[in-house]
Design a protein around this motif. Sequence first.
Motif, PDB file in Angstrom:
ATOM      1  N   SER A  50      26.589  18.097  35.076  1.00  0.00           N
ATOM      2  CA  SER A  50      27.227  18.789  34.101  1.00  0.00           C
ATOM      3  C   SER A  50      27.702  20.242  34.682  1.00  0.00           C
ATOM      4  O   SER A  50      28.986  20.732  34.265  1.00  0.00           O
ATOM      5  N   MET A  51      27.029  20.768  35.260  1.00  0.00           N
ATOM      6  CA  MET A  51      27.382  22.172  35.935  1.00  0.00           C
ATOM      7  C   MET A  51      28.633  22.007  36.667  1.00  0.00           C
ATOM      8  O   MET A  51      29.420  22.759  36.658  1.00  0.00           O
ATOM      9  N   MET A  52      28.684  20.846  37.930  1.00  0.00           N
ATOM     10  CA  MET A  52      29.663  20.756  38.495  1.00  0.00           C
ATOM     11  C   MET A  52      30.938  20.234  37.977  1.00  0.00           C
ATOM     12  O   MET A  52      32.171  20.615  38.286  1.00  0.00           O
ATOM     13  N   THR A  53      30.686  19.447  36.912  1.00  0.00           N
ATOM     14  CA  THR A  53      32.120  19.200  36.002  1.00  0.00           C
ATOM     15  C   THR A  53      32.734  20.357  35.279  1.00  0.00           C
ATOM     16  O   THR A  53      33.829  20.527  35.350  1.00  0.00           O
ATOM     17  N   GLY A  58      37.073  23.687  35.022  1.00  0.00           N
ATOM     18  CA  GLY A  58      37.550  25.060  34.680  1.00  0.00           C
ATOM     19  C   GLY A  58      38.366  25.795  35.697  1.00  0.00           C
ATOM     20  O   GLY A  58      39.315  26.419  35.388  1.00  0.00           O
ATOM     21  N   LEU A  59      37.855  25.447  36.878  1.00  0.00           N
ATOM     22  CA  LEU A  59      38.837  26.113  38.326  1.00  0.00           C
ATOM     23  C   LEU A  59      40.005  25.243  38.149  1.00  0.00           C
ATOM     24  O   LEU A  59      40.925  26.096  38.422  1.00  0.00           O
ATOM     25  N   ILE A  98      40.775  29.348  28.579  1.00  0.00           N
ATOM     26  CA  ILE A  98      39.813  28.093  28.401  1.00  0.00           C
ATOM     27  C   ILE A  98      39.117  27.723  29.678  1.00  0.00           C
ATOM     28  O   ILE A  98      38.045  27.795  29.635  1.00  0.00           O
ATOM     29  N   GLY A  99      39.899  27.833  30.665  1.00  0.00           N
ATOM     30  CA  GLY A  99      39.487  27.641  32.054  1.00  0.00           C
ATOM     31  C   GLY A  99      38.698  28.397  32.561  1.00  0.00           C
ATOM     32  O   GLY A  99      37.386  27.977  33.191  1.00  0.00           O
ATOM     33  N   LEU A 100      38.832  29.554  32.349  1.00  0.00           N
ATOM     34  CA  LEU A 100      37.736  30.552  32.655  1.00  0.00           C
ATOM     35  C   LEU A 100      36.454  30.527  31.937  1.00  0.00           C
ATOM     36  O   LEU A 100      35.180  30.744  32.444  1.00  0.00           O
TER      37      LEU A 100
END
Length: 123
Positions: A50-53, A58-59, A98-100
Amino acid sequence: MGETYYYVWEFVTSITIIVLVVAYIVHDRLTLKYEKLEENEKNLKLDRLSMMTKISLGLMAFLGSLGWIYYMQTHTLFISPELEGFHNLVPAIVMGVIGLIVFGGGIKKYFQAGKQPSLNRKA
């Protein structure tokens, strides 16, 4: 210049859909793979996934918005100058925000995970 505008939107939309579909498929396959593990290991791996996704998507959204803004600043897409303005950049800015937010959520999880015991450490 109207056809250039159409092709830019077509490209951005197509790439976004492809990235999201690939991310969903990879996430789904890894989730199914992790479901077979024991409970503690499964939870740690699902949290990391979840964290890596979140960090990755986001990046990509933020970098995509920067590219979009750059393109809009360096190319003229509209038939008349009256149609140009700040409102042309609003979708890219919204995508960047949204990405940030998503990236920030992933980074927050990353630092919270650093405080928890991981699978690699032997107690």
